[in-house]
Scaffold this active site. Structure first.
Site, PDB file in Angstrom:
ATOM      1  N   ASN A 185      43.256  32.765  28.451  1.00 32.08           N
ATOM      2  CA  ASN A 185      41.982  33.239  27.931  1.00 32.08           C
ATOM      3  C   ASN A 185      40.862  32.235  28.170  1.00 32.08           C
ATOM      4  O   ASN A 185      41.021  31.048  27.903  1.00 32.08           O
ATOM      5  CB  ASN A 185      42.111  33.500  26.424  1.00 32.08           C
ATOM      6  CG  ASN A 185      40.813  33.962  25.806  1.00 32.08           C
ATOM      7  OD1 ASN A 185      40.377  35.090  26.022  1.00 32.08           O
ATOM      8  ND2 ASN A 185      40.161  33.093  25.047  1.00 32.08           N
ATOM      9  N   TYR A 329      28.744  37.125  25.912  1.00 30.83           N
ATOM     10  CA  TYR A 329      28.036  37.367  24.665  1.00 30.83           C
ATOM     11  C   TYR A 329      26.524  37.216  24.804  1.00 30.83           C
ATOM     12  O   TYR A 329      25.782  37.945  24.167  1.00 30.83           O
ATOM     13  CB  TYR A 329      28.530  36.406  23.570  1.00 30.83           C
ATOM     14  CG  TYR A 329      29.911  36.715  23.059  1.00 30.83           C
ATOM     15  CD1 TYR A 329      30.116  37.648  22.047  1.00 30.83           C
ATOM     16  CD2 TYR A 329      31.029  36.081  23.595  1.00 30.83           C
ATOM     17  CE1 TYR A 329      31.394  37.928  21.568  1.00 30.83           C
ATOM     18  CE2 TYR A 329      32.306  36.353  23.127  1.00 30.83           C
ATOM     19  CZ  TYR A 329      32.474  37.284  22.116  1.00 30.83           C
ATOM     20  OH  TYR A 329      33.736  37.565  21.655  1.00 30.83           O
ATOM     21  N   GLU A 391      35.814  40.532  26.093  1.00 30.41           N
ATOM     22  CA  GLU A 391      35.142  40.292  24.818  1.00 30.41           C
ATOM     23  C   GLU A 391      33.651  40.500  24.998  1.00 30.41           C
ATOM     24  O   GLU A 391      33.064  40.065  25.986  1.00 30.41           O
ATOM     25  CB  GLU A 391      35.371  38.863  24.303  1.00 30.41           C
ATOM     26  CG  GLU A 391      36.786  38.539  23.898  1.00 30.41           C
ATOM     27  CD  GLU A 391      36.914  37.117  23.364  1.00 30.41           C
ATOM     28  OE1 GLU A 391      35.904  36.585  22.837  1.00 30.41           O
ATOM     29  OE2 GLU A 391      38.001  36.540  23.494  1.00 30.41           O
TER      30      GLU A 391
END
Length: 501
Positions: A185, A329, A391
């Site tokens: 990850n 993000y 994500e």
């Protein structure tokens, strides 16, 4: 987590405006996956239950002296059936989770823990029974403490053999039911945070710019760790392709954190700094995966501190990912660093001084053009690889307020930006919202949350309650929510600016 220092910015900007049409779930390709994500240490809890041994997270105190731990977290280990029912109610098509290495193989190598093995088999079965595709990450920062103590974990090439053996167990035991694997990850943030800045375990660094570490060498260790990460990924990927892929028919990928980077001004210096930042932050790991070697700018600047691939290693790493897992993000402005190389002592070198640029966050909201630019950059620079967004989400203060309107706005603008990129040719195949429920956040503890479901961490039963974002995401997935047309502003140039720490 914030890997960059935050500046206050006063700047005049010229904006261009573009338009995004209304869209629904049906505007995406038929086989596109929408899901949500968690990780083992953040969701499972049960840290000393049923044979699990400590990982490097269990004894680590994160940044800001946060005493919170993930010993209980959301207690997903015991409440997984309840959570899968919530996923089904949401309409999730896929669920991303990670395997706790020390739960499955307590000593890091050797005997398998039967209760740990059964937990993951049960979880996968529960997901499939409810029509939810499991997407598995092998490593999400939680190395068995036994391997860290024995030989220094990711700083030692012994990790390649042990990680490959761990992956072999996972492929053998779960691979008939898992079609999408991520080896490691967010590898770039892991190497920087754990070995240059020290805010991730094992917390190694030699500068005091971010946190005070008891040991480490920020000038060399992030590069050594990243090199071993790439080799471990390639070894596990090669094993899967040789031993399992023809029967199990799955795919294996690699994950990085990808910011959108834009020049702070229209100066040539800031344009060069932006390209160098992109090379250091993304190209560092993507160039070897796609082309077999590190970016030329890194080799020139880091010099002998940057490990060298042998010809055989280069061939093993090159092409070792079937897809890229992208975590995004926010977006950053970049400007040339005001610190000159000549003023930096050898012991003070670390990843960001090598990068030679300052990065400036652009707010806390979704920057759709930044997300879209990341996908376009990957398309143009890396032969348009298959991509899964692993994500994407918005952090808010953890509270019982369920009307998380900001999160809804963030999600819909991000999904719209992704759709624009797909329509422009990006081979993006899936989107995993972070996170399915409020979790133990690795740096922020229980102070911030990203969840679609609120978790009352003060309640012994850890009650889950749906937020507005859960309702919105569910409506989007079942086709009852139509996202209205949106105007999207893009920065064209900066006229002037100043900053203060």
């Amino acid at each position: 987590m914030k890997a960059f220092s935050v500046l206050s910015i006063y700047v005049a900007i010229v904006f261009l405006t573009s338009h995004t049409d209304a869209f629904t779930r049906d505007d995406f390709p038929e086989d596109f996956l929408f899901g949500a994500a968690t990780s083992a240490y953040q969701w499972e809890g049960a840290a000393d239950v049923d044979g699990r041994t400590p990982s490097v997270w269990d004894g680590f105190t994160p940044i800001a002296d946060n005493k919170d731990k993930g010993y209980i977290a959301c207690d997903g280990y015991h409440k997984y059936k309840e959570d899968v029912k919530l996923m089904k109610k949401l309409g999730l098509e896929a669920f991303r989770f990670s395997i706790s290495w020390s739960r499955l193989i307590p000593n890091g190598r050797g005997p398998i823990n039967p209760k740990g093995l059964q937990f993951y088999k049960n979880l996968i079965k529960e997901l499939l029974t409810h029509g939810i595709e499991p997407h598995v990450t092998l490593y999400h920062y939680d190395l068995p403490q036994a391997l860290e103590d024995e030989y220094g974990g990711w700083l030692n090439r012994k990790i390649i053999e042990d990680f490959t053996a761990f992956a072999d167990v996972c492929f053998r035991e779960f691979g008939d039911d898992v079609k999408l694997w991520i080896t490691i990850n967010e590898a770039n943030v892991f190497a920087i945070g754990a070995y240059s800045q020290g805010f991730l375990p094992p917390g190694r660094c030699s500068t005091t710019k971010y946190v005070k570490c008891s040991t480490g060498n920020s000038s060399t260790e992030p590069y050594i760790a990243a090199h071993n990460i790439l080799l471990a990924h390639a070894s596990a990927s090669n094993l899967y392709r040789l031993k399992y892929k023809s029967k199990q028919r799955g795919s294996i990928g690699f994950s990085i954190y990808a910011y959108g980077f834009f020049p702070y001004t229209n100066s040539k210096e800031d344009e060069i700094a932006t390209q160098r930042t992109t090379d250091f932050f993304s190209g560092w790991l993507l160039k070897p995966l796609v082309f077999g070697d590190y970016p030329d700018s890194m080799k020139r600047i880091v010099g002998t501190r940057l490990p060298v691939f042998s010809e055989e290693e280069s061939e093993q790493v090159k092409g070792s990912s079937d897809f890229l897992g992208i975590i995004h993000y926010t977006t950053m402005y970049v400007r040339k660093s005001t610190t000159t190389t000549s003023s930096i002592l050898p012991r003070d070198h670390e990843f960001f001084t090598d990068m030679g640029a300052e990065t400036i966050p652009i707010g806390n909201q979704s920057i759709p053009w930044g997300f879209e630019s990341v996908l376009d950059y990957l398309k143009q620079s890396y032969d348009n690889p298959p991509i899964y967004i692993l994500e994407n989400g918005l952090a808010t203060n953890h509270s019982s307020t369920l009307q998380d309107t900001e999160r809804v706005e963030y999600i819909q603008s991000s999904i719209g930006a992704m759709l624009n990129a797909i329509r422009n040719g990006s081979d993006t195949r899936g989107y995993f919202l972070w996170s399915m429920i409020d979790l133990y956040e690795l740096v922020a503890g229980y102070k911030l949350s990203f969840g679609l479901y609120y978790v009352n961490f003060s309640d012994p039963g850890l009650e889950r309650s749906p937020k507005l974002s859960a309702s919105w995401y569910s409506g989007f997935l079942n086709g009852t929510v139509v996202v209205a047309p949106q105007d999207i502003t893009h920065p064209q140039s900066h006229f002037s600016g100043s900053s203060s720490m």
